[in-house]
Each structure stands twice: as structure tokens, then as C-alpha cells.
Motif scaffolding. Structure first.
Motif, mmCIF file in Angstrom:
data_model
loop_
_atom_site.group_PDB
_atom_site.id
_atom_site.type_symbol
_atom_site.label_atom_id
_atom_site.label_comp_id
_atom_site.label_asym_id
_atom_site.label_seq_id
_atom_site.Cartn_x
_atom_site.Cartn_y
_atom_site.Cartn_z
ATOM 1 N N ALA A 192 0.943 -1.201 -0.088
ATOM 2 C CA ALA A 192 0.030 -0.062 -0.152
ATOM 3 C C ALA A 192 0.929 1.116 -0.005
ATOM 4 O O ALA A 192 2.075 1.248 0.161
ATOM 5 N N TYR B 119 -1.711 4.522 3.887
ATOM 6 C CA TYR B 119 -2.157 3.509 4.744
ATOM 7 C C TYR B 119 -1.532 3.234 6.120
ATOM 8 O O TYR B 119 -1.409 1.977 6.602
ATOM 9 N N PRO B 120 -0.220 3.865 6.437
ATOM 10 C CA PRO B 120 0.627 3.368 7.368
ATOM 11 C C PRO B 120 0.382 3.525 8.917
ATOM 12 O O PRO B 120 1.169 3.778 9.637
ATOM 13 N N ILE C 80 4.400 -1.347 3.315
ATOM 14 C CA ILE C 80 4.084 0.262 3.589
ATOM 15 C C ILE C 80 4.926 1.325 4.156
ATOM 16 O O ILE C 80 5.398 1.063 4.820
ATOM 17 N N CYS D 73 8.024 -3.392 -2.973
ATOM 18 C CA CYS D 73 7.161 -2.168 -3.411
ATOM 19 C C CYS D 73 6.869 -1.925 -4.748
ATOM 20 O O CYS D 73 6.064 -1.354 -4.950
#
Length: 208
Positions: free
Chosen positions: A112, A116-117, A134, A162
Motif C-alpha cells: 500500500a 495506509y501506514p 507500506i 514495493c
């Protein structure tokens, strides 16, 4: 993607179970307004319509495999934040197995972006044994540094994995080629979700 297609792909080992989560905001046409208040099974009270800068909008939150296969989706009003929807979207994933046993619901890895972290999302993924890829936001890194020794250790982050996150953006781009998806005309959220499901079926091309 509908469950029978997902089950077919999983039996052929064509799902990587590395899932990216993202969202896209869809502008609602004036025809989408004026839904009756009569209760409809599964229909949210707000019909997944909300005010934002562009007027009435709906937000599609989805989880896509790195093969650009949509594993799950969820609709909310357009002004809703992305981060709280990570868990609810992943909870929708349910791929039937070919034999006996419960459907598979747990990805191996979830990717993500910086929307979203949150600690809640990382805790959710940790409890389910899912690798989280993330990135932290700058303010989170700054706060950790300011705490010195009292700051928590930064979460692990795989930069190579990622790089696969762009697949969800490409999935969204493919989905929005369909006019009935890129602009919402349906008054009910359940009907708009059905429209999206039909688009995913039309976009899916089986290969040998």
C-alpha cells in the motif's frame, strides 16, 4: 472478480497472493441521485455517495493481485479516508478451494502507499501473519527520531517488493475504461458494485 473465476485462477496457480490495496474516487452523475429510502439488502444508508470537491462522489477501495486480478472491492462515500478501509477490503477476500476446506482469505503480502501506514493497519496485518510493505510518512519518521531511544524501531520495508504496487494503479486504469464504472449512473451502491463486477468479467481474458 467473481469467486468462480478467482477459484479457477487459484487452481492454476495464477494468483501470486501478493496484494496491493488502493482506491479511486468516482464522480456520480446526476442520475445517481434520488434513490428511494426503502431498505435494500446490503445497501449502505448513504448509498456510498458523499460530498467532495467534485460534487457527489463514490470511492472504490480495492485489493488487486500483482497479475492485475481484482481480489476484493468495497464502496464508500467519496469523502471517506483510505486508511480505515484496508482491513474491511482485505476481509472481503474469499477464494474457494478446489477440494474440502474453508476458502482462502489471507494474502502472503500486502502492499500500500503512504495513505495506509497507520498503527492499526500494521497491527491488523501482523495479527494475521501478513507481510506489510507500506512506507512510512515523513512525519512518522520525524516523530520517531525526536523520541530518540524511546522511539520504536522503524518497520521493515522491502523496496524491491514495493515496486510491484503499480499493478493496482494499472488495474484501476483498466477498470475505468468502462464508462459505467468511470462515472456512476446507478442510484444504488449494490447495483453500481454489480456494474463493476460485470466490467471485471468483461475485462478478464482467459488464457490457456
Amino acid at each position: 472478480m467473481v469467486k468462480p473465476i478467482l477459484a479457477f485462477l487459484d487452481r492454476q496457480a495464477r494468483l501470486t497472493w501478493t496484494v496491493s490495496v488502493d482506491s479511486t474516487t468516482i464522480r456520480a452523475h446526476q442520475a445517481a441521485a434520488g434513490a428511494r429510502r426503502r431498505p435494500v439488502p446490503g445497501e449502505p444508508v448513504d448509498h456510498a455517495l458523499g460530498r467532495s470537491r467534485g460534487g457527489w462522489t463514490t470511492k472504490i477501495h480495492l485489493a488487486a493481485d500483482t497479475t492485475q486480478t481484482i481480489m476484493a472491492l468495497k464502496l464508500t462515500a467519496g469523502q471517506r479516508a483510505d486508511s480505515p478501509q484496508l482491513g474491511p477490503v482485505l476481509d472481503v477476500i474469499s477464494v474457494p478451494r478446489s477440494g474440502a476446506g474453508r476458502p482462502r482469505t489471507r494474502p502472503v503480502t500486502v502492499l500500500a502507499d503512504k495513505g495506509y501506514p497507520s498503527r492499526a493497519n500494521r497491527t491488523y496485518l501482523l495479527k494475521r501473519g501478513i507481510q506489510a510493505v507500506i512506507p512510512d510518512r515523513k512525519d512518522q519518521r520525524r516523530n520517531r527520531k525526536a523520541k530518540g531511544r524511546l522511539g520504536v524501531r522503524p518497520p521493515a520495508f522491502d523496496t524491491e517488493v514495493c515496486k510491484q504496487r503499480n499493478t493496482v494503479e494499472r488495474t484501476i486504469g483498466r477498470l475505468k475504461r468502462y464508462r459505467a464504472v468511470s462515472t456512476r449512473f446507478d442510484k444504488l451502491a449494490v447495483r453500481y458494485e454489480a456494474t463493476i463486477q460485470i466490467a471485471t468479467i468483461l475485462d478478464w481474458k482467459p488464457t490457456s
